[in-house]
Design a protein around this motif. Structure first.
Motif, short mmCIF file in Angstrom:
data_model
loop_
_atom_site.label_atom_id
_atom_site.label_comp_id
_atom_site.label_asym_id
_atom_site.label_seq_id
_atom_site.Cartn_x
_atom_site.Cartn_y
_atom_site.Cartn_z
N GLU A 180 24.24 74.40 45.78
CA GLU A 180 25.33 73.50 46.13
C GLU A 180 26.32 73.39 44.98
O GLU A 180 27.55 73.50 45.18
CB GLU A 180 24.77 72.11 46.47
CG GLU A 180 25.86 71.09 46.78
CD GLU A 180 25.32 69.66 46.88
OE1 GLU A 180 26.12 68.76 47.21
OE2 GLU A 180 24.11 69.44 46.64
N ILE A 181 25.80 73.18 43.78
CA ILE A 181 26.66 73.10 42.60
C ILE A 181 27.43 74.40 42.40
O ILE A 181 28.64 74.40 42.13
CB ILE A 181 25.80 72.80 41.35
CG1 ILE A 181 25.22 71.38 41.42
CG2 ILE A 181 26.62 72.98 40.07
CD1 ILE A 181 24.16 71.09 40.37
N ASN A 241 31.50 75.15 42.73
CA ASN A 241 32.22 75.82 41.64
C ASN A 241 32.98 77.04 42.16
O ASN A 241 34.10 77.32 41.71
CB ASN A 241 31.23 76.23 40.54
CG ASN A 241 31.93 76.76 39.30
OD1 ASN A 241 32.78 76.09 38.73
ND2 ASN A 241 31.59 77.97 38.89
N GLU A 242 32.38 77.79 43.10
CA GLU A 242 33.05 78.95 43.68
C GLU A 242 34.34 78.52 44.39
O GLU A 242 35.33 79.26 44.40
CB GLU A 242 32.13 79.66 44.67
CG GLU A 242 30.93 80.36 44.04
CD GLU A 242 31.32 81.50 43.12
OE1 GLU A 242 32.29 82.21 43.43
OE2 GLU A 242 30.66 81.67 42.08
N VAL A 243 34.33 77.35 44.99
CA VAL A 243 35.54 76.82 45.62
C VAL A 243 36.64 76.66 44.57
O VAL A 243 37.80 77.02 44.80
CB VAL A 243 35.26 75.47 46.32
CG1 VAL A 243 36.56 74.81 46.76
CG2 VAL A 243 34.35 75.68 47.53
N LYS A 244 36.27 76.14 43.40
CA LYS A 244 37.25 75.91 42.35
C LYS A 244 37.85 77.20 41.82
O LYS A 244 39.04 77.26 41.47
CB LYS A 244 36.60 75.13 41.20
CG LYS A 244 36.20 73.71 41.56
CD LYS A 244 35.52 73.02 40.38
CE LYS A 244 35.10 71.60 40.74
NZ LYS A 244 34.40 70.92 39.61
N ILE A 245 37.03 78.26 41.76
CA ILE A 245 37.53 79.52 41.18
C ILE A 245 38.08 80.47 42.24
O ILE A 245 38.60 81.53 41.91
CB ILE A 245 36.44 80.22 40.35
CG1 ILE A 245 35.25 80.65 41.21
CG2 ILE A 245 35.97 79.31 39.21
CD1 ILE A 245 34.15 81.35 40.43
N ASN A 271 25.93 73.93 52.88
CA ASN A 271 25.30 73.22 51.78
C ASN A 271 26.32 72.62 50.81
O ASN A 271 26.00 71.71 50.05
CB ASN A 271 24.38 74.19 51.03
CG ASN A 271 23.52 73.51 49.98
OD1 ASN A 271 23.08 72.38 50.16
ND2 ASN A 271 23.26 74.20 48.88
N SER A 272 27.55 73.14 50.84
CA SER A 272 28.57 72.77 49.86
C SER A 272 29.62 71.85 50.47
O SER A 272 30.30 72.22 51.44
CB SER A 272 29.25 74.04 49.33
OG SER A 272 30.47 73.74 48.70
N LYS A 273 29.80 70.68 49.87
CA LYS A 273 30.86 69.78 50.32
C LYS A 273 32.22 70.41 50.10
O LYS A 273 33.15 70.24 50.91
CB LYS A 273 30.78 68.44 49.60
CG LYS A 273 31.81 67.43 50.08
CD LYS A 273 31.70 66.10 49.34
CE LYS A 273 32.71 65.09 49.89
NZ LYS A 273 34.12 65.56 49.76
N GLY A 274 32.36 71.14 49.00
CA GLY A 274 33.63 71.81 48.73
C GLY A 274 34.01 72.77 49.83
O GLY A 274 35.18 72.87 50.24
N LYS A 323 26.57 77.59 36.23
CA LYS A 323 26.78 77.18 37.63
C LYS A 323 26.87 78.39 38.56
O LYS A 323 27.65 78.41 39.52
CB LYS A 323 28.04 76.31 37.77
CG LYS A 323 27.99 75.01 36.99
CD LYS A 323 29.25 74.19 37.19
CE LYS A 323 29.19 72.89 36.40
NZ LYS A 323 30.42 72.07 36.55
N ASP A 324 26.04 79.40 38.27
CA ASP A 324 25.95 80.56 39.15
C ASP A 324 24.91 80.31 40.24
O ASP A 324 24.03 79.45 40.10
CB ASP A 324 25.52 81.80 38.34
CG ASP A 324 26.62 82.29 37.42
OD1 ASP A 324 27.81 82.10 37.76
OD2 ASP A 324 26.29 82.87 36.37
N THR A 325 25.02 81.06 41.32
CA THR A 325 24.05 80.93 42.41
C THR A 325 22.69 81.49 42.01
O THR A 325 22.59 82.41 41.18
CB THR A 325 24.54 81.69 43.66
OG1 THR A 325 24.82 83.05 43.30
CG2 THR A 325 25.79 81.05 44.23
N LEU A 326 21.66 80.93 42.61
CA LEU A 326 20.33 81.53 42.56
C LEU A 326 20.19 82.41 43.79
O LEU A 326 20.47 81.97 44.91
CB LEU A 326 19.25 80.45 42.55
CG LEU A 326 19.23 79.53 41.32
CD1 LEU A 326 18.18 78.44 41.49
CD2 LEU A 326 18.97 80.33 40.05
#
Length: 222
Positions: free
Chosen positions: A8-9, A13-17, A87-90, A205-208
Motif C-alpha cells: 500500500e505504501i 508512492n508510485e502514484v507520486k512518481i 489496496n492503494s488509496k492513492g 518504499k518499493d513493492t514486495l
C-alpha cells in the motif's frame, strides 16, 4: 512482515512518481469509450481483444487490484455497474477524480485482493484483474475469492507476469547488466532476497514481489 501494508505504501508512492498504471485516462478517452471505442490493458503494452469483454452494458463489474483511473472509468462509460477494488488509496483517488470530472458512477473499495469478504457470493458478472498477483504471496486465495463472488457463468480475465523473470538476480541486471540465475519459483522477496536488499526495498518504499508458478496462476483455484 505486513505485505499488504508495505505494498500500500509502495503504490501510494508510485502514484507520486507517476508509474504507468497510475495515470488516469482523459475525458476524450471516456467519451470515445461511450461510443464503443476503447482500449483495456491486462498487461503493460498489449490491449486485450474486445471480444473478451463482449456486450457488457448493465453488468456488475469488479475491477480487482485495478485502481489508477484507467479501467474502471472505461467500464463505467460502457454502461456497467462498476466497483474498483484496490489496496492503494492513492490509486483509488485517481478513479474518484475521473468519475467526478466526467460524471461517471464508480464504487470505490480499498482492501486486500486476497479478502473479498465484504462482497456476497455471486455478486459480479465480470472480474477484470490486471497484472498485480506479483504483489501478494498467495494467489490461490485470490482465485478462490474470485470464484466465490462471481455469478454462475461469470467471467474472470486476468493478466500476470511470466514467473521466469524472478529466477534472475535483479540487482545484478540493474547494476551490472548481467543475467545471473539465482532464485527458484515460486519466488518471494521476503524469503529469497538478501536481508540488506530486502531492508533497502522497504526503506525506499518499493513493492514486495512474488513469482508464482504458471500452475498456480492458471489452475490454482481447482
Amino acid at each position: 512482515m505486513d505485505i499488504r501494508k508495505q505494498n500500500e505504501i509502495a503504490w501510494n508512492n508510485e502514484v507520486k512518481i507517476g508509474n504507468k498504471w497510475t495515470l488516469p485516462i482523459s475525458s476524450e478517452e471516456v467519451e470515445m469509450a461511450k461510443k464503443g471505442d476503447y482500449t483495456l490493458l491486462l498487461t503493460p503494452t498489449k490491449p486485450i481483444p474486445k471480444e473478451w469483454i463482449g456486450n457488457i452494458k448493465g453488468k456488475k463489474v469488479l475491477c480487482l487490484a485495478s485502481g489508477g483511473g484507467q479501467q474502471g472509468p472505461i467500464f463505467s462509460a460502457l454502461g456497467c455497474d462498476v466497483t474498483v477494488f484496490d489496496n492503494s488509496k492513492g490509486q483509488l483517488d485517481k478513479d474518484k477524480m475521473v468519475s467526478e470530472r466526467d460524471n461517471l458512477t464508480i464504487n470505490l473499495e480499498q482492501g486486500d485482493m486476497r479478502d473479498l469478504s465484504r462482497f456476497d457470493n455471486e455478486t459480479f458478472d465480470f472480474i477484470f484483474h490486471p497484472v498485480s498477483n506479483c504483489f501478494i504471496d498467495n494467489v490461490e486465495k485470490v482465485w478462490k475469492e474470485c470464484y466465490r463472488v462471481l455469478k454462475t457463468g461469470g467471467v474472470l480475465v486476468s493478466g500476470f507476469s511470466n514467473p521466469l523473470i524472478y529466477i534472475f538476480d535483479l540487482y545484478e541486471w540493474e547494476k551490472n547488466n548481467k543475467l545471473i540465475l539465482k532464485n527458484s519459483i515460486p519466488y518471494s522477496d521476503i524469503e529469497q532476497l538478501p536481508k540488506n536488499q530486502l531492508e533497502e526495498r522497504i526503506e525506499n518504499k518499493d513493492t514486495l514481489e512474488f513469482g508464482h508458478s504458471l500452475q498456480s496462476q492458471m489452475g490454482g483455484a481447482n
